[in-house]
Design a protein around this motif. Structure first.
Motif, short mmCIF file in Angstrom:
data_model
loop_
_atom_site.label_atom_id
_atom_site.label_comp_id
_atom_site.label_asym_id
_atom_site.label_seq_id
_atom_site.Cartn_x
_atom_site.Cartn_y
_atom_site.Cartn_z
N LYS A 66 33.67 -8.13 57.04
CA LYS A 66 34.31 -6.85 56.75
C LYS A 66 34.13 -6.56 55.26
N ILE A 67 33.94 -5.29 54.95
CA ILE A 67 33.84 -4.91 53.54
C ILE A 67 35.24 -4.96 52.95
N GLU A 68 35.37 -5.79 51.94
CA GLU A 68 36.67 -5.97 51.29
C GLU A 68 36.88 -4.89 50.22
N LYS A 69 35.85 -4.68 49.42
CA LYS A 69 35.94 -3.64 48.38
C LYS A 69 34.55 -3.36 47.83
N ILE A 70 34.42 -2.23 47.15
CA ILE A 70 33.19 -1.86 46.46
C ILE A 70 33.59 -1.52 45.03
N VAL A 71 32.89 -2.12 44.09
CA VAL A 71 33.22 -1.94 42.68
C VAL A 71 32.02 -1.35 41.96
N ALA A 72 32.27 -0.33 41.16
CA ALA A 72 31.21 0.27 40.35
C ALA A 72 30.92 -0.61 39.14
N LEU A 73 29.64 -0.80 38.86
CA LEU A 73 29.23 -1.53 37.67
C LEU A 73 28.99 -0.53 36.54
N LYS A 74 28.67 -1.03 35.37
CA LYS A 74 28.46 -0.19 34.20
C LYS A 74 27.42 0.89 34.50
N ASN A 75 27.77 2.12 34.15
CA ASN A 75 26.86 3.25 34.34
C ASN A 75 27.11 4.28 33.25
N LEU A 76 26.29 5.32 33.26
CA LEU A 76 26.39 6.36 32.23
C LEU A 76 26.97 7.67 32.75
N GLU A 77 27.58 7.62 33.91
CA GLU A 77 28.17 8.83 34.49
C GLU A 77 29.37 9.30 33.65
N THR A 78 29.68 10.57 33.75
CA THR A 78 30.82 11.12 33.03
C THR A 78 32.10 10.47 33.56
N PRO A 79 32.85 9.78 32.69
CA PRO A 79 34.03 9.02 33.15
C PRO A 79 35.01 9.85 33.98
N LYS A 80 35.25 11.08 33.59
CA LYS A 80 36.21 11.93 34.30
C LYS A 80 35.78 12.13 35.76
N TYR A 81 34.51 12.40 35.97
CA TYR A 81 34.02 12.65 37.32
C TYR A 81 33.83 11.35 38.10
N PHE A 82 33.43 10.30 37.40
CA PHE A 82 33.25 9.03 38.10
C PHE A 82 34.59 8.46 38.54
N ALA A 83 35.65 8.79 37.83
CA ALA A 83 36.99 8.37 38.25
C ALA A 83 37.33 8.96 39.62
N LEU A 84 36.87 10.19 39.87
CA LEU A 84 37.08 10.81 41.19
C LEU A 84 36.36 10.01 42.28
N ILE A 85 35.16 9.56 41.95
CA ILE A 85 34.37 8.77 42.91
C ILE A 85 35.07 7.45 43.19
N LYS A 86 35.53 6.79 42.14
CA LYS A 86 36.23 5.51 42.33
C LYS A 86 37.45 5.69 43.22
N ARG A 87 38.18 6.76 42.99
CA ARG A 87 39.42 6.98 43.72
C ARG A 87 39.18 7.49 45.14
N ASN A 88 38.18 8.36 45.32
CA ASN A 88 38.03 9.04 46.61
C ASN A 88 36.83 8.61 47.46
N LEU A 89 35.93 7.84 46.89
CA LEU A 89 34.72 7.51 47.65
C LEU A 89 34.54 6.01 47.89
N LEU A 90 34.76 5.20 46.87
CA LEU A 90 34.45 3.77 47.00
C LEU A 90 35.27 3.06 48.06
N THR A 91 36.38 3.60 48.45
CA THR A 91 37.23 2.96 49.46
C THR A 91 36.87 3.37 50.89
#
Length: 136
Positions: A66-91
């Protein structure tokens, strides 16, 4: 003549040392184990997949098939928008079996479409790799 021989010997020594160091790398840099959890690192699997500002590598953690979690590694995306991805997509894949998750249809996050699509492709490549080479 001696100078050329010395250069050749030095060059061969460097090559041999390089080959020795390369053989010390893990057999598979994509899949590792951490405390009984299989971890897929998509850095090399999806280095050609770019979000808005560049690659968006991930680590996918799989425990007991089972997928336990997905974690973003270092990237150059805009932090404000990538925070939306972390909160709404990675789960979105949490709790799914890797085979099912690899075919899961997931929508991009509004306002962060390019980054979302890159993350989705990273997950797909990581799970495809796991499903073909990682399960033992």
């Amino acid at each position: 003549m001696k100078r050329n021989a010395t250069r050749i010997i030095l060059a061969l020594s460097v090559i041999c040392m390089s080959l020795g160091l390369m053989s010390m790398r893990p057999a598979d840099e994509v899949i590792t184990k951490e405390n009984g959890v299989t971890v897929i690192n998509t850095t090399s699997l999806a280095d050609d997949v770019e979000g808005y500002a560049g690659p968006t590598p991930l680590k996918i953690y799989i425990k007991e098939n089972k997928i336990e979690k997905i974690v973003a590694l270092k990237n150059l995306e805009t932090p404000k928008y990538f925070a939306l991805i972390k909160r709404n997509l990675l789960t979105k894949w949490n709790g799914l079996a890797p085979k099912k998750a690899a075919t899961q249809q997931v929508d991009a996050v509004t306002g962060a479409t390019y980054s979302s699509e890159a993350v989705i492709e990273n997950v797909k490549r990581g799970l495809d790799y796991y499903n073909t080479k990682g399960k033992k």
